[in-house]
Motif scaffolding. Sequence first.
Motif, PDB file in Angstrom:
ATOM      1  N   TRP A  51      -0.283   6.011  -7.557  1.00 37.66           N
ATOM      2  CA  TRP A  51       0.231   4.509  -8.121  1.00 37.66           C
ATOM      3  C   TRP A  51       1.109   4.234  -6.486  1.00 37.66           C
ATOM      4  CZ3 TRP A  51       2.262   2.159 -12.599  1.00 37.66           C
ATOM      5  CH2 TRP A  51       1.661   2.194 -13.921  1.00 37.66           C
ATOM      6  N   THR A  52       0.233   3.319  -6.158  1.00 41.34           N
ATOM      7  CA  THR A  52       1.239   1.878  -4.772  1.00 41.34           C
ATOM      8  C   THR A  52       1.678   0.988  -5.396  1.00 41.34           C
ATOM      9  OG1 THR A  52      -0.690   0.387  -4.646  1.00 41.34           O
ATOM     10  CG2 THR A  52      -1.515   2.514  -3.586  1.00 41.34           C
ATOM     11  N   ALA A  68       1.100  -1.066   0.112  1.00 43.65           N
ATOM     12  CA  ALA A  68       0.023   0.085   0.180  1.00 43.65           C
ATOM     13  C   ALA A  68       1.160   1.291   0.075  1.00 43.65           C
ATOM     14  CB  ALA A  68      -0.799   0.334   1.207  1.00 43.65           C
ATOM     15  N   ARG A  69       2.532   1.174   0.117  1.00 46.88           N
ATOM     16  CA  ARG A  69       2.891   2.131   0.284  1.00 46.88           C
ATOM     17  C   ARG A  69       2.831   3.515  -1.043  1.00 46.88           C
ATOM     18  NH1 ARG A  69       7.514   1.939   3.533  1.00 46.88           N
ATOM     19  NH2 ARG A  69       8.283   3.228   2.419  1.00 46.88           N
ATOM     20  N   PRO A  70       3.064   4.343  -0.953  1.00 46.86           N
ATOM     21  CA  PRO A  70       3.057   5.233  -2.137  1.00 46.86           C
ATOM     22  C   PRO A  70       4.437   4.993  -3.154  1.00 46.86           C
ATOM     23  CG  PRO A  70       3.462   6.447  -0.715  1.00 46.86           C
ATOM     24  CD  PRO A  70       2.814   5.199  -0.102  1.00 46.86           C
ATOM     25  N   THR A  71       3.909   5.649  -4.320  1.00 47.71           N
ATOM     26  CA  THR A  71       5.810   5.363  -4.994  1.00 47.71           C
ATOM     27  C   THR A  71       5.668   6.510  -6.065  1.00 47.71           C
ATOM     28  OG1 THR A  71       4.009   4.821  -7.118  1.00 47.71           O
ATOM     29  CG2 THR A  71       4.661   2.648  -5.676  1.00 47.71           C
TER      30      THR A  71
END
Length: 265
Positions: free
Chosen positions: A48-49, A40-43
């Motif tokens: 987008w995760t 679930a971390r952001p990029t």
Amino acid sequence: MPPARKRARAYDPARTRAAVVAQFAHVREAVRGLDPGQLARPTRLGEWTVRDLIAHTGMAVTAVHRALDRPAPPKQDTTLVQWPFATAAGAGAIAEFTRGLAADHPDLDAHLTDVDTALRAVLAEHPGSRLLQTSAGALPLDDYLVTRTVELVVHTDDLNAALPGLDVPYDRQALAAATRLLADALAVKAPGGSTEVRIPPYAVVQCVEGPRHTRGTPPNVVETDPLTWIRLATGRLAWPDALAEAKVRASGERADIGGLLPLMS
């Protein structure tokens, strides 16, 4: 007399195929144990995760399968080096497709395993001369696989940026092919011989209009490492920031190539 036309760079088909398989395997192995919080971390790719990014990386590989499922075009109508300039047009549709793909495959490990199996099967079945309809036009399979090295190396770097410590490795041949294709695209975008762009150990190209250098040390030189070059060429890193962080060395009045970047985004 007009300058001689440069011969297109040749890529070893067997090495390219091995590089695509190897780089995808590196990604698949590295993301296998990610937990829901990590997924679930952001990029650095907008909304987008990490999950979305992984799904998109698989999609970049299954693009080969989808193209092979369609009838072969009657003839080749573009060249490999034109591909980087054709990617931006489909960005919106790609983003939507990626989100749907991530939602449809909650078990990413199983999905990537299936993608890997299918990739190996289609590469064993189809000759490199088989024409594919791509976003840039009709290209042979062997050429299109070079573009997959760009996709895989770029998104490997995106994953490493999103999850420090993940350290997905880079296949040497994949990194070399991606670097060379994007360097050649720069030479196409800014033809000339006044500036030498060096990306050791993989590529050196001449570009930018102006007095052509023939002997000795070129008056205009840009030098950087492969990953920095790929980040510049794809908009992950801005030219002024690369200079400020000493990730690029640029000397000469024609060495400021920031206005030519990125080449694709």
